[in-house]
Write an enzyme that holds these catalytic residues in place. Structure first.
Site, short mmCIF file in Angstrom:
data_model
loop_
_atom_site.label_atom_id
_atom_site.label_comp_id
_atom_site.label_asym_id
_atom_site.label_seq_id
_atom_site.Cartn_x
_atom_site.Cartn_y
_atom_site.Cartn_z
N ASP A 83 -39.71 -33.75 5.84
CA ASP A 83 -38.34 -33.37 6.17
C ASP A 83 -38.18 -31.84 6.14
OD1 ASP A 83 -35.73 -33.92 6.98
OD2 ASP A 83 -34.98 -34.08 4.91
N GLY A 123 -24.11 -26.17 -3.40
CA GLY A 123 -23.86 -27.06 -2.26
C GLY A 123 -24.39 -28.44 -2.55
N GLU A 124 -24.37 -29.26 -1.53
CA GLU A 124 -24.87 -30.62 -1.69
C GLU A 124 -26.07 -30.80 -0.77
OE1 GLU A 124 -21.86 -33.52 -1.97
OE2 GLU A 124 -20.73 -32.15 -3.27
N GLY A 125 -27.20 -31.04 -1.36
CA GLY A 125 -28.40 -31.30 -0.57
C GLY A 125 -28.45 -32.76 -0.20
N THR A 126 -29.57 -33.14 0.42
CA THR A 126 -29.72 -34.53 0.85
C THR A 126 -29.77 -35.47 -0.34
OG1 THR A 126 -31.09 -33.55 2.57
CG2 THR A 126 -31.02 -35.94 2.49
N TYR A 127 -30.31 -34.99 -1.44
CA TYR A 127 -30.56 -35.89 -2.57
C TYR A 127 -29.64 -35.67 -3.77
CZ TYR A 127 -34.63 -36.61 0.29
OH TYR A 127 -35.46 -36.86 1.34
N GLY A 128 -28.78 -34.66 -3.71
CA GLY A 128 -27.88 -34.45 -4.84
C GLY A 128 -27.25 -33.07 -4.84
N LYS A 129 -26.33 -32.89 -5.79
CA LYS A 129 -25.63 -31.61 -5.91
C LYS A 129 -26.53 -30.56 -6.55
CE LYS A 129 -21.02 -33.57 -6.29
NZ LYS A 129 -20.18 -34.33 -7.22
N1 PVB Z 1 -30.09 -23.80 -2.64
C1 PVB Z 1 -33.64 -25.67 -5.92
N2 PVB Z 1 -32.90 -24.47 -5.45
C2 PVB Z 1 -31.96 -24.44 -4.45
N3 PVB Z 1 -31.50 -25.42 -3.66
C3 PVB Z 1 -30.57 -25.06 -2.76
C4 PVB Z 1 -30.54 -22.82 -3.43
C5 PVB Z 1 -31.53 -23.12 -4.39
N4 PVB Z 1 -32.20 -22.39 -5.29
C6 PVB Z 1 -33.03 -23.23 -5.92
N5 PVB Z 1 -30.08 -21.54 -3.32
C7 PVB Z 1 -29.08 -21.10 -2.49
C8 PVB Z 1 -28.21 -20.14 -2.95
C9 PVB Z 1 -27.18 -19.63 -2.17
C10 PVB Z 1 -27.01 -20.10 -0.89
C11 PVB Z 1 -27.87 -21.09 -0.40
CL1 PVB Z 1 -27.65 -21.70 1.16
C12 PVB Z 1 -28.91 -21.59 -1.20
C13 PVB Z 1 -25.93 -19.57 -0.01
O1 PVB Z 1 -24.82 -20.06 -0.10
O2 PVB Z 1 -26.21 -18.66 0.79
N6 PVB Z 1 -30.10 -26.01 -1.93
C14 PVB Z 1 -29.12 -25.71 -0.92
C15 PVB Z 1 -28.30 -26.97 -0.64
C16 PVB Z 1 -27.68 -27.47 -1.91
C17 PVB Z 1 -27.24 -26.66 0.39
C18 PVB Z 1 -29.83 -25.20 0.32
O3 PVB Z 1 -30.71 -26.16 0.84
C19 PVB Z 1 -32.70 -26.78 -6.35
C20 PVB Z 1 -34.62 -26.17 -4.90
#
Ligand code: PVB
Length: 254
Positions: free
Chosen positions: A137, A11-17
């Site tokens: 945040d 996904g796309e977080g606040t600070y990057g993909k």
């Molecule tokens: N999601 C570091 N990191 C992550 N950052 C996000 C992660 C993750 N793991 C390590 N994991 C997931 C995996 C699957 C799902 C989700 Cl929401 C998160 C799912 O689709 O159920 N960041 C995401 C954003 C990019 C949306 C959640 O905040 C990079 C810290």
């Protein structure tokens, strides 16, 4: 970056993909966070370096997402990307709570589960605060979970300081105000660890309710939500911490 095999975009977080990837040498899952850093001839901005070392230091806690390494990828002739390599977690608290609300059998999270997640959240926040770091945040989207272990870890740490908390994410997504403390909404610049504790309280309520406590869609609406539930602060209560430059107070002699 040949060390990793990129899988799907998380996904796309606040600070990057964020991408899911496999570290080829170990077969371990990792999360690659591509930061949109404008790196010029001067190299990586020192503020960014400071943040990365902060993240590295803080990720010694079990309740803070672990930064494994940083890859600086030069893209000739001029471009340059910074990839932060993290351990991979399989969901976030937002999706996890949604699954209790929206699924075929909606059900409460249950007190023991809420207690366990709150304990881990408080331990993670205490770890940050004991190192003099405010998260600023905290919200369900950046609380990551290992579902089967019911393990919670704080993510998106301290990046706010380097990249400044944006009003809009670098994509079109609107940055949520729902967990923002009233003193921040009122324009205080001297806020403290209490701003994170406010967010922790909002997240606690949201786990119990399976619905956000203060779902404001503007800074003004956000304050109204808070004042409606908790009462409007009196002149005297506000006076103590009255920020000098808040637009809410501009018509008064400061
Ligand atoms: N999601 C570091 N990191 C992550 N950052 C996000 C992660 C993750 N793991 C390590 N994991 C997931 C995996 C699957 C799902 C989700 Cl929401 C998160 C799912 O689709 O159920 N960041 C995401 C954003 C990019 C949306 C959640 O905040 C990079 C810290």
């Amino acid at each position: 970056m040949e060390k990793y095999e990129k899988l799907e975009k998380v996904g796309e977080g606040t600070y990057g993909k964020v991408y899911k990837a496999v570290e080829k040498s170990t077969g371990k899952l990792v999360a690659l966070k591509k930061t949109r850093l404008e790196i010029d001839e001067e190299g990586i901005p020192p503020t960014a370096l400071r943040e990365i070392s902060l993240l590295q230091m803080l990720s010694t806690s079990l309740y803070i997402v672990r930064l494994l390494c940083v890859e600086h990828v030069l893209k000739p002739p001029a471009k340059s990307n910074l990839y932060l390599v993290f351990e991979y977690l399989d969901t976030d608290l937002k999706k996890f709570v949604d699954s209790f609300r929206k699924s075929a059998n909606p059900r409460p999270l249950g007190d023991p589960l809420i207690q366990k997640l709150m304990f881990q959240l408080c331990k993670g926040v205490a770890h940050c605060h004991s190192h003099g770091v405010l998260h600023r945040d905290l919200k369900p989207q950046n609380l990551l979970l290992l579902k089967d272990k019911e393990l919670l870890k704080i993510a998106d740490l301290g990046l706010g300081r380097t990249f400044t908390v944006p009003l809009k994410a670098y994509t079109h997504e609107i940055v949520t105000l729902w967990y923002r403390a009233p003193e921040v909404l009122l324009g205080s610049t001297h806020y403290s660890t209490a701003v994170d504790m406010w967010s922790v309280g909002c997240i606690f309520a949201e786990m119990v309710r399976r619905q956000a406590l203060f779902p404001g869609d503007s800074e003004y609406q956000q304050l109204l939500h808070i004042f409606k539930l908790l009462g409007t602060p009196t002149e005297v209560q506000v006076e103590i911490n009255r920020p000098a430059c808040s637009p809410f107070f501009l018509d008064r002699s400061v």
